[in-house]
Design a protein around this motif. Structure first.
Motif, short mmCIF file in Angstrom:
data_model
loop_
_atom_site.label_atom_id
_atom_site.label_comp_id
_atom_site.label_asym_id
_atom_site.label_seq_id
_atom_site.Cartn_x
_atom_site.Cartn_y
_atom_site.Cartn_z
N UNK A 212 70.07 38.04 55.40
CA UNK A 212 68.73 38.48 55.79
C UNK A 212 67.73 37.59 55.06
N UNK A 213 66.99 36.79 55.81
CA UNK A 213 66.02 35.85 55.25
C UNK A 213 64.62 36.24 55.69
N UNK A 214 63.69 36.29 54.76
CA UNK A 214 62.31 36.62 55.10
C UNK A 214 61.36 35.66 54.39
N UNK A 215 60.60 34.90 55.18
CA UNK A 215 59.55 34.03 54.65
C UNK A 215 58.21 34.74 54.85
N UNK A 216 57.58 35.14 53.77
CA UNK A 216 56.28 35.79 53.88
C UNK A 216 55.26 34.82 54.48
N UNK A 217 54.28 35.37 55.15
CA UNK A 217 53.23 34.56 55.76
C UNK A 217 52.58 33.62 54.75
N UNK A 218 52.47 34.05 53.50
CA UNK A 218 51.83 33.25 52.45
C UNK A 218 52.67 32.04 52.05
N UNK A 219 53.93 31.99 52.47
CA UNK A 219 54.80 30.85 52.18
C UNK A 219 54.29 29.59 52.88
N UNK A 220 53.53 29.79 53.98
CA UNK A 220 53.05 28.69 54.80
C UNK A 220 51.55 28.49 54.59
N UNK A 221 51.12 27.23 54.62
CA UNK A 221 49.69 26.95 54.51
C UNK A 221 48.97 27.29 55.82
N UNK A 222 49.61 27.07 56.94
CA UNK A 222 49.08 27.48 58.25
C UNK A 222 50.13 28.37 58.90
N UNK B 231 64.69 36.12 45.17
CA UNK B 231 63.29 36.35 45.51
C UNK B 231 62.44 35.16 45.09
N UNK B 232 61.55 34.74 45.99
CA UNK B 232 60.73 33.55 45.73
C UNK B 232 59.46 33.60 46.57
N UNK B 233 58.33 33.34 45.98
CA UNK B 233 57.06 33.19 46.70
C UNK B 233 56.80 34.32 47.69
N UNK B 234 56.96 35.56 47.26
CA UNK B 234 56.78 36.75 48.11
C UNK B 234 57.79 36.80 49.25
N UNK B 235 58.83 36.01 49.15
CA UNK B 235 59.86 35.93 50.19
C UNK B 235 61.21 36.24 49.57
N UNK C 95 59.30 35.45 64.74
CA UNK C 95 57.97 35.16 64.19
C UNK C 95 57.13 36.43 64.32
N UNK C 96 56.98 37.14 63.22
CA UNK C 96 56.23 38.38 63.20
C UNK C 96 54.82 38.12 62.66
N UNK C 97 53.97 39.12 62.71
CA UNK C 97 52.59 38.94 62.30
C UNK C 97 52.46 38.57 60.82
N UNK C 98 53.40 39.07 60.00
CA UNK C 98 53.28 38.86 58.56
C UNK C 98 54.41 38.05 57.94
N UNK C 99 55.39 37.62 58.76
CA UNK C 99 56.53 36.90 58.18
C UNK C 99 57.39 36.26 59.26
N UNK C 100 58.25 35.35 58.80
CA UNK C 100 59.33 34.80 59.62
C UNK C 100 60.61 35.47 59.15
N UNK C 101 61.39 36.00 60.10
CA UNK C 101 62.55 36.81 59.74
C UNK C 101 63.81 36.31 60.46
N UNK D 165 52.28 27.77 65.32
CA UNK D 165 52.18 26.62 64.45
C UNK D 165 52.32 27.07 63.01
N UNK D 166 53.30 26.47 62.32
CA UNK D 166 53.52 26.74 60.91
C UNK D 166 53.52 25.42 60.16
N UNK D 167 52.91 25.38 58.99
CA UNK D 167 52.97 24.18 58.17
C UNK D 167 53.34 24.55 56.74
N UNK D 168 54.14 23.69 56.12
CA UNK D 168 54.51 23.81 54.71
C UNK D 168 54.08 22.53 54.02
#
Length: 259
Positions: A51-61, A240-244, A32-38, A2-5
């Motif tokens: 190569x796209x990486x969304x850091x875990x902090x990009x999502x509220x959940x 680079x944006x929001x640790x992603x 879906x990795x422990x610390x990011x979406x890749x 479950x991911x929420x933005x």
């Protein structure tokens, strides 16, 4: 999973990425990795890599269960069509459980007339081997305004299908020459945000303008873009944006010698 933005700016960036990723390929794998979406893949001609990486902090959940499939394949064209129906103030929720056949997508808002929406996106099996991307020391590294670079590449595309970049210790030249004329842009090094050139560096390299434009389409992610250029390595375009980040690598074009 479950991911929420809920941050509206992040929701717009998320949609923006999938809007333009479809220019590279129709189908993608999402990890879906422990610390990011890749996400990683190549265009159909195999001249560019993304190569796209969304850091875990990009999502509220950001919740993963032990029995969840950690890699899913989707049709990116259909995903963007769904994301494009989102109202401006709606949040995004992605979820599935275990080894499923569908990705559930929900848009929610407290605003009047922004009605909640729910979708099911069928999953696919996409057998693509991931590439190891080594760290590269480029002959030239620069940071430039995203809007300036995008406008310049669009203008250069009027004249040719290829762009030539020449770098030295005083200036950066962007050139396109075709049957209908030529355009040359000279950028003094003091006019870019950052510029590093290897000692005694002087190089000239060409790239596909069409692929370059596809990479510039991600200009809403960041106000500046990082570039790495070498005459024997793929060019790097990095937002680079929001640790992603969203990174793109473009192989040099082969320039035939004129007789």
């Amino acid at each position: 999973m479950k991911l929420t933005i809920t941050d509206i700016g992040n929701a717009e960036k998320f949609t923006h990425i999938f809007q333009h990723l479809k220019n590279f390929t129709d189908n993608i794998n999402i990890d879906f990795l422990e610390d990011k979406v890749y996400i990683q893949g190549m265009d159909s001609a195999h001249v560019s890599l993304y190569e796209i990486s969304f850091d875990k902090s990009f999502f509220e959940i950001y919740e993963l269960s032990d029995d969840d499939n950690r890699e899913i394949g989707i049709n990116n064209v259909y995903l963007y069509k769904i994301l494009n129906t989102r109202f401006p103030n709606q949040t995004i929720e992605l979820n599935y459980s275990g080894d499923t056949n569908n990705l559930n997508i929900d848009f929610k808002s407290n605003q009047k007339d922004e009605f909640d929406k729910s979708f099911e996106l069928p999953l696919m099996e996409i057998n693509v081997e991931k590439l190891h991307i080594p760290e590269i020391e480029y002959q030239a590294d620069l940071v430039i305004s995203t809007s300036v670079l995008t406008k310049m590449i669009d203008e250069l595309a009027i004249f040719d299908e290829k762009i030539n970049i020449n770098c030295n210790d005083e200036i950066i030249n962007f050139t396109a020459t075709g049957v209908e004329g030529a355009m040359n842009v000279k950028i003094p090094i003091e006019d870019v945000d950052e510029y590093l050139l290897e000692e005694d560096g002087n190089m000239s390299v060409s790239y596909s303008i069409k692929q370059f434009q596809f990479m510039c389409d991600f200009n809403k992610l960041s106000e500046v873009v990082k570039m790495g250029i070498s005459d024997s390595q793929p060019m790097l375009i990095s937002y680079e944006f929001n640790e992603s980040y969203a990174k793109f690598y473009l192989a040099p074009s082969i320039v035939e010698d004129e007789e």
